[in-house]
Design an enzyme around this catalytic site. Structure first.
Site, short mmCIF file in Angstrom:
data_model
loop_
_atom_site.label_atom_id
_atom_site.label_comp_id
_atom_site.label_asym_id
_atom_site.label_seq_id
_atom_site.Cartn_x
_atom_site.Cartn_y
_atom_site.Cartn_z
N LYS A 1 1.18 -1.35 -0.07
CA LYS A 1 0.10 -0.03 0.28
C LYS A 1 0.82 0.87 -0.41
O LYS A 1 1.34 1.32 0.10
CB LYS A 1 -0.98 0.18 1.29
CG LYS A 1 -2.05 -0.98 1.20
CD LYS A 1 -3.42 -1.09 0.08
CE LYS A 1 -4.37 -2.22 0.58
NZ LYS A 1 -3.58 -3.41 -0.77
N ASP A 2 0.52 2.01 -0.40
CA ASP A 2 0.68 4.02 -0.66
C ASP A 2 1.42 3.86 1.05
O ASP A 2 0.94 4.04 1.73
CB ASP A 2 0.04 4.96 -0.94
CG ASP A 2 -0.38 5.17 -2.41
OD1 ASP A 2 -1.27 3.88 -2.24
OD2 ASP A 2 -0.29 5.26 -2.80
N LYS A 3 2.98 4.75 1.26
CA LYS A 3 3.17 5.66 1.81
C LYS A 3 2.91 6.58 2.72
O LYS A 3 2.52 6.64 3.74
CB LYS A 3 4.67 5.77 2.19
CG LYS A 3 5.74 5.95 3.17
CD LYS A 3 7.02 5.97 2.87
CE LYS A 3 7.17 6.85 4.61
NZ LYS A 3 9.06 7.27 4.08
#
Length: 444
Positions: free
Chosen positions: A108-110
């Protein structure tokens, strides 16, 4: 029409078409990621995203519902400004298990607020309360009989706020989103697939070719456009200082530096310390870059080539991994085009590997030319790591966007886009259609 079924988990590679790449390819991979807009006459909204953490939210949609019993504890968490690997390692430390034993469905996106589920094989959940920290909190617990594996994911729900736009842009945004919802959009891998410096594909290429010195240089050495203190310390020969300066969560670099501290100069041993999930990610980034190149090649020939099949294509049924070859017969091809326009099937592109099925016709020539231009053959895809296979597969060239919504938030003076994408697709592809290329300007 004759369909030739392909088992998605056990495909046999077709023969590579021996072509001269310069006579086939119209685009240059070095030009980078530049997907064309589907509605070039509609004004892009511009604007920026990620001005605040709450402006970018991702919620994982699981592939199945846990049964409520079993040895695996499913821990659903919400995290902010941390990578999936950082969250996994934190959970492992708290629960007292090895990080590799913690399962998750995908990265998932940081720079976002994301919700996803991890699995841990433990009998007691007594330590779960200690997981909560300023950047992570537990949202729910369930039990199931198996570990969560990569790909155990139906999709993701996004809520993305676009700031620094005018209220009047909502009509254009709705027009674009409605068109994408109706026809789909190209299933490009987004820039974040290639790492914080965009060099994930280069690292994967070097790993595949066992170019260990190049891998170490890319991850540790100073270079133009990359300013990180630990790289300067490494270049000065101070491994201990490089480790001290290394930002949190840089597991590949940490493994390299720790190995070089113990075994100075042994680059091959150092590269073996790259954790298996990250090694797999680097290989996947290289495969993703080649997939993007094939998709650009197709769209350079026809703007709708991401959704309309060609003779000889390998197509995939929507909502399924069942695939078939389109006959080279013109009548059969027209019939498959009609099914594609109804959203029943989509053409696929290559995730190159040893067992991937190649298409025939012009699609086969393009994919063969891309592979040959890289100096590779299907049998070249060996990971050199036990248990890590690079068999390859096919990926749909089209994304179907589900349940899109565009609203104007008067208090925030911003556009709010909400939509659902299938697993493995990238929200940035839709954002570039709405905002225009290069509009994303996170301030964090």
């Amino acid at each position: 029409m004759t369909e030739h079924p392909l088992n998605s988990s056990e495909v046999t590679g077709d023969e590579l078409v021996e072509v001269e790449p310069a006579e086939v390819l119209l685009t240059d991979r070095s030009a980078g990621y530049s997907p064309p807009r589907l509605l070039p006459d509609v004004r892009p909204t511009g604007g920026v995203i990620r001005e605040r953490w709450e402006d970018f939210k991702v919620t994982e949609i699981p592939l199945y519902t846990p049964c409520g019993a079993g040895e695996h504890l499913y821990i659903t968490i919400e995290k902010s400004n941390r990578t999936t690997i950082q969250a996994r390692n934190h959970i492992a430390r708290v629960m007292g298990v090895h990080p590799d034993s913690v399962g998750f469905a995908g990265f998932k996106d940081k720079r976002a607020i994301t919700t996803q589920t991890f699995s841990v094989a433990v009998l007691s959940d007594a330590q779960v309360a200690s997981i909560d920290a300023p950047w992570i909190r537990v949202m729910g617990l369930q039990r199931h009989k198996n570990k969560i594996r990569t790909g155990h994911l139906e999709g993701n729900r996004f809520e993305i706020r676009i700031r620094q736009v005018e209220a009047g842009t909502i009509d254009d945004a709705k027009h674009i989103v409605d068109e994408v919802a109706s026809s789909g959009m190209p299933n490009f891998y987004g820039p974040q697939r290639f790492g914080i410096h965009g060099d994930g594909a280069r690292i994967g290429s070097c790993l595949l070719r066992r170019q260990v010195a190049e891998v170490v240089d890319l991850l540790l050495s100073p270079r133009d456009g990359v300013e990180e203190d630990y790289r300067e310390a490494y270049a000065a020969g101070d491994i201990q200082e490089a480790l001290r300066r290394l930002p949190p969560g840089r597991n590949a670099e940490s493994g390299l530096l720790s190995s070089l501290r113990t075994h100075p100069g042994n680059l091959r041993a150092a590269v073996r310390r790259i954790p298996a999930p990250l090694r797999r990610m680097y290989y996947s980034a290289y495969q993703a870059e080649l997939f993007n190149w094939v998709l650009m090649e197709r769209m350079a020939r026809s703007p709708d080539a991401f959704r309309v099949p060609w003779s000889g294509d390998v197509c995939q049924f929507e909502g399924s991994r069942s695939r078939f070859h389109v006959d080279l017969d013109e009548t059969a091809t027209e019939r498959e085009k009609e099914r594609a326009l109804k959203g029943e099937i989509s053409p696929t592109g290559p995730i190159f590997g040893r067992k991937m099925s190649l298409p025939a016709g012009e699609a086969g020539r393009i994919e063969s030319a891309v592979l040959i231009s890289e100096g590779l053959r299907p049998e070249s895809w060996l990971s050199h790591v036990r248990g890590l296979k690079l068999d390859g597969t096919r990926r749909s060239l089209r994304i179907l966007v589900r349940d899109p919504e565009v609203i104007w938030e008067q208090p925030e003076q911003a556009l709010l886009l909400s939509f659902t994408l299938p697993a493995g697709s990238f929200a940035t592809v839709l954002l570039e259609q709405v905002m225009g290329s290069g509009s994303e300007s996170p301030t964090v």
